[in-house]
Structure formats: structure tokens, C-alpha cells
Design a protein around this motif. Structure first.
Motif, short mmCIF file in Angstrom:
data_model
loop_
_atom_site.label_atom_id
_atom_site.label_comp_id
_atom_site.label_asym_id
_atom_site.label_seq_id
_atom_site.Cartn_x
_atom_site.Cartn_y
_atom_site.Cartn_z
N PHE A 32 42.12 35.64 43.51
CA PHE A 32 43.26 36.06 44.33
C PHE A 32 44.47 35.18 44.03
N VAL A 33 45.64 35.77 44.16
CA VAL A 33 46.90 35.09 43.88
C VAL A 33 47.75 35.12 45.15
N MET A 34 48.42 34.01 45.44
CA MET A 34 49.24 33.95 46.65
C MET A 34 50.50 34.80 46.47
N MET A 35 50.72 35.73 47.40
CA MET A 35 51.93 36.54 47.41
C MET A 35 52.96 35.89 48.32
N GLN A 36 52.53 35.39 49.43
CA GLN A 36 53.32 34.55 50.32
C GLN A 36 52.32 33.77 51.16
N TYR A 37 52.79 32.80 51.91
CA TYR A 37 51.87 31.95 52.64
C TYR A 37 50.95 32.80 53.52
N SER A 38 49.66 32.61 53.42
CA SER A 38 48.63 33.32 54.17
C SER A 38 48.46 34.78 53.77
N VAL A 39 49.02 35.17 52.62
CA VAL A 39 48.83 36.53 52.09
C VAL A 39 48.51 36.40 50.60
N TYR A 40 47.33 36.88 50.24
CA TYR A 40 46.87 36.81 48.84
C TYR A 40 46.50 38.21 48.37
N TYR A 41 46.55 38.43 47.07
CA TYR A 41 46.15 39.73 46.52
C TYR A 41 45.32 39.54 45.26
N ARG A 42 44.59 40.58 44.91
CA ARG A 42 43.81 40.59 43.67
C ARG A 42 43.81 42.01 43.13
N ILE A 43 44.02 42.13 41.83
CA ILE A 43 43.95 43.43 41.16
C ILE A 43 42.49 43.76 40.91
N VAL A 44 42.11 45.00 41.23
CA VAL A 44 40.73 45.46 41.03
C VAL A 44 40.75 46.81 40.34
#
Length: 102
Positions: A32-44
Motif C-alpha cells: 500500500f502507498v500513502m495517498m494522504q495521512y491515514s489513507v493508503y491505496y494499493r493497485i490490484v
């Protein structure tokens, strides 16, 4: 598709801070990569893979706080807008055009 994880974890007590920090490190270890503080995303690659990562995250949940996950298609993610402030260089790098290979 992208799995977005949003969390609100307590950090007042030392043990809570450690748990929140461990959860963050677990997210990063899962790609997962941080998009903003306390929000992360991952490409699947599809819904099955998204479900797999959501189940893995259940094993990392801290005892306190809230964690939410959301699965979006690339088209839905591409329609996201930054509504407040200037766009930082990090935010311009997470557009749908900058997909990384898995």
C-alpha cells in the motif's frame, strides 16, 4: 482496481501509538502507498485480489480505532478531485495514468 484503506486510530497512549504505527508498517509491507495521512491505496488486478488484500488486512487490525476499506475501479479513481489547496507533486503521481506493473 484500487483498494483504499482509511483509518482513524488512537495515538494518545504509548501502546496505541505503537499499534497504529505497526498497522501503517503492515500496510506498507503489503504494497500500500500513502495517498494522504491515514489513507493508503494499493493497485490490484480485479475483485478477487481486492478481497484477498482486505482479508489480509483483517489480520493486522489494531484492537482500538476504525479501519475502512473501499474498492474502486480505475475509472472511478480517475474522477477523484482535490478540492482544497494546491496539488502537491505526490498527488499528481497517483493519477490513473501512472499505473505501475504488478
Amino acid at each position: 482496481m484500487r483498494v483504499i484503506v482509511m483509518f482513524d486510530l488512537p495515538v494518545v497512549e504509548v501502546a496505541d501509538r505503537k499499534a497504529a504505527n505497526q498497522f501503517r508498517h503492515d500496510l506498507i509491507a503489503e504494497g500500500f502507498v500513502m495517498m494522504q495521512y491515514s489513507v493508503y491505496y494499493r493497485i490490484v488486478n480485479g475483485l478477487d485480489m481486492a478481497t484477498k488484500y482486505e482479508k489480509r488486512l483483517e489480520g493486522y487490525l489494531p484492537e482500538k480505532g476504525q479501519v475502512r476499506s473501499l474498492v474502486l475501479t480505475e475509472k472511478q479513481f480517475a474522477h477523484m478531485k482535490v478540492l482544497v489547496g494546491d496539488v502537491s507533486p505526490q498527488e499528481t503521481n497517483i493519477s490513473g495514468d501512472s499505473l505501475t506493473s504488478l
